[in-house]
Scaffold this active site. Structure first.
Site, PDB file in Angstrom:
ATOM      1  N   SER A   1      -1.783  -0.327  -3.247  1.00  0.00           N
ATOM      2  CA  SER A   1      -2.667   0.818  -3.026  1.00  0.00           C
ATOM      3  C   SER A   1      -4.113   0.392  -3.258  1.00  0.00           C
ATOM      4  O   SER A   1      -4.381  -0.597  -3.947  1.00  0.00           O
ATOM      5  CB  SER A   1      -2.299   1.946  -3.996  1.00  0.00           C
ATOM      6  OG  SER A   1      -3.284   2.955  -3.980  1.00  0.00           O
ATOM      7  N   SER A   2      -5.031   1.159  -2.687  1.00  0.00           N
ATOM      8  CA  SER A   2      -6.456   0.979  -2.971  1.00  0.00           C
ATOM      9  C   SER A   2      -6.975   2.054  -3.915  1.00  0.00           C
ATOM     10  O   SER A   2      -8.181   2.069  -4.215  1.00  0.00           O
ATOM     11  CB  SER A   2      -7.256   1.033  -1.668  1.00  0.00           C
ATOM     12  OG  SER A   2      -6.875   0.008  -0.793  1.00  0.00           O
TER      13      SER A   2
ATOM     14  N   THR B   1      -6.470  11.218   0.964  1.00  0.00           N
ATOM     15  CA  THR B   1      -6.126  11.112  -0.450  1.00  0.00           C
ATOM     16  C   THR B   1      -7.009  12.112  -1.184  1.00  0.00           C
ATOM     17  O   THR B   1      -7.920  12.688  -0.599  1.00  0.00           O
ATOM     18  CB  THR B   1      -6.383   9.662  -0.916  1.00  0.00           C
ATOM     19  OG1 THR B   1      -5.514   8.796  -0.188  1.00  0.00           O
ATOM     20  CG2 THR B   1      -6.143   9.455  -2.398  1.00  0.00           C
TER      21      THR B   1
ATOM     22  N   GLU C   1      -0.878   9.534   1.816  1.00  0.00           N
ATOM     23  CA  GLU C   1      -1.328   8.443   2.687  1.00  0.00           C
ATOM     24  C   GLU C   1      -2.020   8.958   3.934  1.00  0.00           C
ATOM     25  O   GLU C   1      -3.146   9.393   3.848  1.00  0.00           O
ATOM     26  CB  GLU C   1      -0.187   7.480   3.030  1.00  0.00           C
ATOM     27  CG  GLU C   1      -0.620   6.014   3.097  1.00  0.00           C
ATOM     28  CD  GLU C   1      -1.276   5.583   4.397  1.00  0.00           C
ATOM     29  OE1 GLU C   1      -1.082   6.241   5.426  1.00  0.00           O
ATOM     30  OE2 GLU C   1      -1.981   4.568   4.373  1.00  0.00           O
TER      31      GLU C   1
ATOM     32  N   ASP D   1       2.057   1.588   3.663  1.00  0.00           N
ATOM     33  CA  ASP D   1       1.101   0.834   2.834  1.00  0.00           C
ATOM     34  C   ASP D   1       1.641  -0.560   2.516  1.00  0.00           C
ATOM     35  O   ASP D   1       0.945  -1.369   1.902  1.00  0.00           O
ATOM     36  CB  ASP D   1       0.798   1.576   1.536  1.00  0.00           C
ATOM     37  CG  ASP D   1      -0.404   2.499   1.677  1.00  0.00           C
ATOM     38  OD1 ASP D   1      -0.986   2.553   2.775  1.00  0.00           O
ATOM     39  OD2 ASP D   1      -0.765   3.167   0.687  1.00  0.00           O
TER      40      ASP D   1
ATOM     41  N   GLY E   1     -10.275   7.821   0.389  1.00  0.00           N
ATOM     42  CA  GLY E   1     -10.931   6.962   1.362  1.00  0.00           C
ATOM     43  C   GLY E   1     -10.142   5.758   1.807  1.00  0.00           C
ATOM     44  O   GLY E   1     -10.722   4.822   2.349  1.00  0.00           O
ATOM     45  N   GLY E   2      -8.825   5.721   1.572  1.00  0.00           N
ATOM     46  CA  GLY E   2      -8.041   4.567   1.980  1.00  0.00           C
ATOM     47  C   GLY E   2      -8.551   3.301   1.331  1.00  0.00           C
ATOM     48  O   GLY E   2      -8.956   3.290   0.165  1.00  0.00           O
TER      49      GLY E   2
ATOM     50  N   ARG F   1       3.399   5.896  -8.418  1.00  0.00           N
ATOM     51  CA  ARG F   1       3.405   5.457  -7.020  1.00  0.00           C
ATOM     52  C   ARG F   1       4.804   5.598  -6.425  1.00  0.00           C
ATOM     53  O   ARG F   1       5.813   5.431  -7.129  1.00  0.00           O
ATOM     54  CB  ARG F   1       2.968   3.999  -6.974  1.00  0.00           C
ATOM     55  CG  ARG F   1       2.870   3.354  -5.594  1.00  0.00           C
ATOM     56  CD  ARG F   1       1.751   3.925  -4.788  1.00  0.00           C
ATOM     57  NE  ARG F   1       1.348   3.024  -3.686  1.00  0.00           N
ATOM     58  CZ  ARG F   1       0.733   3.433  -2.600  1.00  0.00           C
ATOM     59  NH1 ARG F   1       0.450   4.710  -2.447  1.00  0.00           N
ATOM     60  NH2 ARG F   1       0.370   2.567  -1.657  1.00  0.00           N
TER      61      ARG F   1
END
Length: 584
Positions: free
Chosen positions: A458-459, A394, A414, A434, A480-481, A108
């Protein structure tokens, strides 16, 4: 089946002992790009045909799952630049077949050392509008993808690092065909930063007009960057001339200068972390822990649903949609309050996934009507409210090699086209958005506020599922965020509870609830279901839910893989045979 020019070129370089085989029952030895692919020894699925082909060639040449994912990610930097690339970051799950061990790697992005909680707070003491925060150098975090991929290769690579960058270099030099999705996103101008004069505008709108589907586009600047990476490794990215160019582009951005420094780049390190595994039925569902919220939140949703007779419900029944939505409300409420980089905030992972805590939360799901906005559970840790946004640009990749090693990796810059700052032929991320733009107060700070060196929540939810014997059964993930969590959870139920064939599971109408409103996939959801949910008190919205799930599942013959029909992904499987052995 006719192969692309790219595939044919690289097949000539394969060693003679390797024969590629399409994993279909008829025994055809070509590639397949649609539907479900089957292969005895290896499988690759990505969001773009060029990337899937690059991965398949590497796997057929005896490369590892990590080798294949590196080759695919480098190609995606070129062919799917709106979604991911070497200017961004990633989370990677790896099943080490030799040692029967599951590991996770955190690549990340990180906040610059000069960043503070007020990074996105304006002169009046209020957070700047989100879209203003996105565009330009201020939103750029230290990219982690290159360092993480090199570290994964150091530990699990088989083929030379330089060989893995070959497909992307060739495509960048000779050109690739612009896909309909890339062309559509450019035409829609989803990122206003692309309207700014500069390298990104010049690349995506040569002559002043956006690239269109079918255009052939070279990227000589990226080819030069990748050639240096191939020979010098990550030092070519994090130190020296390219690092100086990155820092200069960020700090001298004409609209929103950023804080990234040469020291930030040189000091970046990926981190091996313990994966988060949660029991569900007879399986272990494993994902990323903090700073990703994916593993915890998916685990919570599944555990909250486990006592219910999910297998007896149909995918579009009001009862399933209701219970799934209520579980999602509770899990997303906890996600917003308690999950952040655990190097800066004590994330109560074990408590959030404990049966005692989840039993208490499950009691809130008893009504047949929508509970309304759920509050986070009461835990003995301090955290203020957080309304951080996460955008859906993403990508996800899944691989399994002939030795049984498996990778599930989600990668991102992002926002679509990231910060729109372009250096060395690639886009830089806007991952600092984010973080919570509103840091909260000193007495009640947001857990996910900006801090120097911190990694934003993050998701992303790369997931591996282990069966009752502790062996990998399934690799899955999605872009998909913040809706990634919904997509992955729904697909896991479709595959583990309902045991649907891959193509049926991927085609299911998507459902998403982030503790705000119930979103049902437009054009795929029946009016009757929407009306039934409204009757239960839901605020129902019909909207495109453009998931991009890639999945690999163990089968009797070996492996089967597929890509979400909503995007341009493909899956390729194959068999590695000894020299002289007939192909069928």
């Amino acid at each position: 089946m006719t192969m692309t020019r790219f595939t044919a070129f690289f097949l000539f370089g394969l060693c003679s002992a390797v024969v590629l085989a399409q994993g279909e029952p008829e025994g055809d030895t070509g590639f397949t790009h649609t539907g479900v692919a089957r292969g005895q020894d290896f499988m690759a699925a990505t969001a773009n045909p060029y990337a899937t082909e690059a991965a398949a060639v590497i796997l057929a040449d005896g490369g590892s799952a990590v080798d294949a994912v590196i080759a695919a990610q480098m190609v995606l930097t070129l062919t799917e630049p709106q979604s991911s690339g070497i200017g961004g970051g990633l989370f990677l799950l790896h099943w080490d077949a030799k040692n029967a061990q599951l590991l996770s790697l955190d690549g990340r992005e990180a906040a610059p050392a000069a960043a503070s909680p007020t990074l996105f707070v304006g002169n009046r003491g209020e957070p700047v509008p989100w879209i203003e925060a996105v565009v330009g150098g201020r939103s750029v975090g230290v990219p982690g993808a290159v360092a993480a991929l090199y570290e994964a290769h150091r530990r699990f690579g088989v083929l030379p690092w330089s060989q893995l960058l070959g497909p992307a270099i060739t495509l960048a030099e000779e050109g690739f065909e612009v896909s309909p999705r890339l062309a559509l996103l450019l035409a829609q101008e989803i990122n206003p930063g692309l309207r700014r004069p500069g390298k990104a505008r010049g690349y995506f709108a040569p002559g002043g007009e956006w690239l269109t589907a079918g255009d052939r586009r070279e990227n000589p600047a990226l080819a030069r960057t990748l050639r240096r990476l191939a020979t010098e490794g990550p030092d070519a990215f994090y130190r020296g001339e390219l690092a100086e160019q990155i820092v200069d582009a960020v700090q001298s951005d004409p609209d929103r200068p950023g804080l990234l420094s040469l020291a930030d780049l040189a000091d970046y390190r990926p981190r091996w972390r313990s994966p988060v595994c949660q029991p569900y039925r007879q399986y272990q569902v494993c994902g990323m822990g903090p700073p990703s919220s994916g593993g915890i939140t998916v685990g919570q949703i599944l555990s909250l649903l486990e006592p219910y007779p999910v297998s007896s419900w149909t995918p579009q029944s009001p009862e399933f949609v209701h219970r799934f939505s209520q579980a999602s409300r509770l899990a997303y409420a906890d996600r917003a309050r308690y999950i952040a980089d655990d190097a800066f905030y004590p994330v109560p992972v074990q408590t959030l996934l404990s049966e005692t805590y989840l039993n208490d939360r499950r009691r809130l799901m008893g009504s047949d009507r929508d509970m309304g906005p759920a509050a986070a559970g009461k835990l003995p840790v301090q955290a203020g409210p957080d309304t951080t946004r996460a955008l859906p640009s993403t990508t996800h990749l899944v691989m399994v090699d002939a030795e049984g090693n498996m990778v599930s990796m989600t990668s991102s810059i992002e926002m679509g086209f990231g910060s729109t700052v372009m250096v060395g032929g690639f886009l830089l991320n806007n991952q600092l958005t984010d973080f919570a733009l509103d840091p909260g107060t000193e007495s009640n700070p947001a857990a996910n506020r900006v801090e120097a060196g911190k990694r934003p929540r993050s998701s992303m939810a790369p997931t591996l599922v282990l069966d009752a014997e502790g062996q990998p059964n399934l690799a899955i993930g999605s872009p998909g965020g913040s809706r990634i969590i919904s997509y992955v959870s729904q697909m896991l139920i479709a595959l583990l509870d309902w045991q649907l064939p891959l193509e049926q599971a991927l085609a299911l109408p998507r459902i998403s609830h982030r503790n705000d409103n119930l979103v049902l996939e437009a054009e795929r959801t029946s009016p009757e279901l929407a009306a039934a949910m409204e009757a239960r008190g839901y605020d129902v919205r019909l909207a495109p839910l453009n998931s991009g799930v890639q999945v690999i599942r163990r089968s009797v013959e070996g492996w089967e893989g597929a890509a979400d029909p909503r995007r341009e992904g493909t899956a390729i499987g194959g068999t590695i045979r000894s020299a002289g052995e007939p192909s069928h």
